[in-house]
Design a protein around this motif. Structure first.
Motif, short mmCIF file in Angstrom:
data_model
loop_
_atom_site.label_atom_id
_atom_site.label_comp_id
_atom_site.label_asym_id
_atom_site.label_seq_id
_atom_site.Cartn_x
_atom_site.Cartn_y
_atom_site.Cartn_z
N VAL A 114 -26.01 43.59 -3.07
CA VAL A 114 -26.94 44.27 -2.54
C VAL A 114 -27.59 44.96 -3.63
CG1 VAL A 114 -27.26 46.25 -1.16
CG2 VAL A 114 -25.94 44.28 -0.28
N MET A 115 -26.75 45.68 -4.57
CA MET A 115 -27.24 46.59 -5.62
C MET A 115 -28.01 45.91 -6.61
SD MET A 115 -26.59 49.43 -4.20
CE MET A 115 -27.46 50.12 -5.59
N GLU A 121 -35.21 44.67 -7.44
CA GLU A 121 -36.71 44.71 -6.73
C GLU A 121 -37.72 45.76 -7.30
OE1 GLU A 121 -37.65 45.14 -2.14
OE2 GLU A 121 -36.20 46.57 -2.91
N VAL A 122 -36.91 46.96 -7.66
CA VAL A 122 -37.86 47.89 -7.97
C VAL A 122 -38.47 47.74 -9.51
CG1 VAL A 122 -36.66 49.77 -6.66
CG2 VAL A 122 -35.78 49.35 -9.14
N THR A 161 -25.21 52.15 -10.93
CA THR A 161 -25.53 52.82 -11.85
C THR A 161 -27.03 52.91 -12.31
OG1 THR A 161 -23.41 53.20 -12.82
CG2 THR A 161 -25.07 53.91 -14.30
N LEU A 162 -27.41 51.74 -12.42
CA LEU A 162 -28.75 51.44 -13.08
C LEU A 162 -29.60 51.92 -11.97
CD1 LEU A 162 -28.18 48.09 -14.98
CD2 LEU A 162 -28.49 50.25 -16.05
N TYR A 163 -29.28 51.50 -10.54
CA TYR A 163 -30.16 51.80 -9.75
C TYR A 163 -30.46 53.25 -9.30
CZ TYR A 163 -32.37 51.93 -4.92
OH TYR A 163 -33.03 52.21 -3.76
N CYS A 164 -29.42 54.11 -9.36
CA CYS A 164 -29.30 55.57 -9.35
C CYS A 164 -30.20 56.11 -10.45
CB CYS A 164 -28.26 56.28 -9.30
SG CYS A 164 -27.18 55.64 -7.82
N ALA A 299 -35.31 51.17 -20.11
CA ALA A 299 -34.53 50.95 -21.26
C ALA A 299 -32.91 50.88 -20.68
CB ALA A 299 -34.80 52.47 -21.93
N PRO A 300 -32.34 51.50 -19.72
CA PRO A 300 -31.15 51.53 -19.29
C PRO A 300 -30.60 49.91 -19.04
CG PRO A 300 -32.04 53.31 -18.28
CD PRO A 300 -33.23 52.57 -18.81
N ILE A 301 -31.52 49.27 -18.45
CA ILE A 301 -30.98 47.82 -18.28
C ILE A 301 -31.08 46.89 -19.45
CG2 ILE A 301 -33.12 46.54 -17.68
CD1 ILE A 301 -31.62 45.95 -14.89
N LEU A 302 -31.92 47.25 -20.41
CA LEU A 302 -32.20 46.51 -21.80
C LEU A 302 -31.18 46.50 -22.66
CD1 LEU A 302 -36.07 46.82 -22.27
CD2 LEU A 302 -34.91 44.99 -21.39
#
Length: 373
Positions: A114-115, A121-122, A161-164, A299-302
């Motif tokens: 889900v996360m 999605e965003v 964490t990344l979504y928040c 940036a955080p996901i990269l």
């Protein structure tokens, strides 16, 4: 209009969860079939390797070790959050510890699915997010979702964490990063992934320097990881105790030297084709990492995806498990999802069908094998 979009999103999330649990049931079934044909007891699949070590911690705490090939292998190499949850579920439900661990893994896999959808999605759109989540569900090494391993818990914490963080819920992101640091040593990659953007924000925006949230993110996100390192330092009267434990397991950082030697040993043997396949897999990983940078600027996901990729291939030991270490690196699936999304409808279903078959088949063979998953 907003309500319609929310209903559509909820419908997609519900469908994803249904698909996830159906795939898990099918995966358990393939375990049983493979175990039957390979003359292995079905239940022994769940009582090996990491699952045994987590069980030892949940049962008796830290301090258990065995000697293999002259090296002391200690359960202190394993971070504490998963066995803590395993013991909690065991005491609450009276299920066995291993069964409790499997239950946690399966549930956390649903949470992670889900996360992964929400954060993707965003960053892209709902269609790419659906495919990315599905690819994570059928990833060949995702069979560990059925085992008492910490990968699904860690992945769920990473994605949350990344979504928040993307939603500017900085304190919530910090809390989940703290928990991720208590789950796996690679939680440090997630800590860096939110600490760097927090530092950059404070350096470029004077108002944010007075923000509790950003200061909290910088100083508290890594406290879970650090707390366990310091706990072992105190317990064993050695500041570098954890790193000594990992060294005894043959899991120290070496910049990828042993990994390249492992590939070279295949290249210059009768099994040279395996070396070629490994190099191709490594090249594919690098290609996907580059593709991720083209897909998003978040940036955080990269930072997380890059650091986890580097850490995976720059450590020693159990090279056959490298794919498992990449299970939480779900952002690498986004470029594949983009490519599949652009296919014709028929080709899209064929591609996802073949990938599903490959994932389930590989999972059944690997889970019933003798090497470490």
């Amino acid at each position: 209009m907003k309500m319609d979009l929310k209903n559509m999103r909820n419908s997609k999330v519900g469908s994803l969860l249904t698909i996830y649990f159906v795939i898990r049931v099918i995966s358990f079934s393939t375990f049983w079939v493979a175990a039957h044909f390979r003359h292995r007891h079905f239940l022994t699949i769940f009582a090996r390797w990491d699952a045994q070590w987590y069980e030892s911690i949940a049962q008796n705490g830290y301090g258990f070790s065995v000697v293999e090939k002259g090296q002391v292998h200690s359960n202190e190499a394993f971070f504490p959050l998963f066995p803590i949850l395993e013991k909690f579920v065991h005491e609450l439900s009276h299920l066995g510890l291993l069964t409790s661990g499997v239950l946690i893994s399966v549930i956390c896999g649903g949470w992670a699915t889900v996360m992964i959808f929400k954060i993707t999605e965003v960053l892209t759109n709902s269609n790419i997010a659906l495919i990315t989540s599905f690819l994570w569900i059928i990833y060949p090494i995702a069979y560990v979702d059925n085992l008492a391993y910490s990968e699904t818990l860690f992945t769920a914490l990473v994605a949350t964490t990344l979504y928040c963080w993307h939603r500017a819920a900085i304190k919530s992101a910090t809390l989940f990063a703290f928990l991720a640091g208590l789950t796996r040593p690679t939680g440090l990659a997630l800590v860096v992934a939110i600490a760097i953007p927090a530092i950059y924000e404070m350096a470029t925006n004077p108002r944010s320097r007075r923000s509790f949230s950003y200061n909290f993110a910088i100083f508290a996100s890594g406290s879970g990881w650090l707390a366990y390192i310091l706990y072992l330092s105190h317990k064993n009267n050695s500041l570098f105790s954890y790193f000594s434990v990992q060294s005894n397991w043959g899991n120290g950082l070496d910049g990828g030297r042993h990994f390249l030697i492992w590939i070279s040993n295949y290249l210059f043997s009768r099994n040279w084709y395996l070396g070629i396949l490994l190099l191709m897999a490594l090249a594919l990983g690098l290609y996907l990492l580059v593709g991720l940078y083209k897909s998003t600027q978040f940036a955080p996901i990269l930072i997380f995806a890059t650091l986890l990729f580097i850490l995976t291939f720059s450590t020693q030991g159990y090279f056959g498990s490298k794919a498992r270490y990449l299970l939480p690196d779900f952002p690498l699936l986004i470029p594949i999802a983009v490519s599949i999304k652009n296919m014709k409808r028929r080709d899209k279903f064929i591609a996802l069908g073949l990938l599903s078959l490959l994932g389930l088949t590989f999972g059944a063979i690997a889970a019933t094998g003798h090497g470490p998953p």
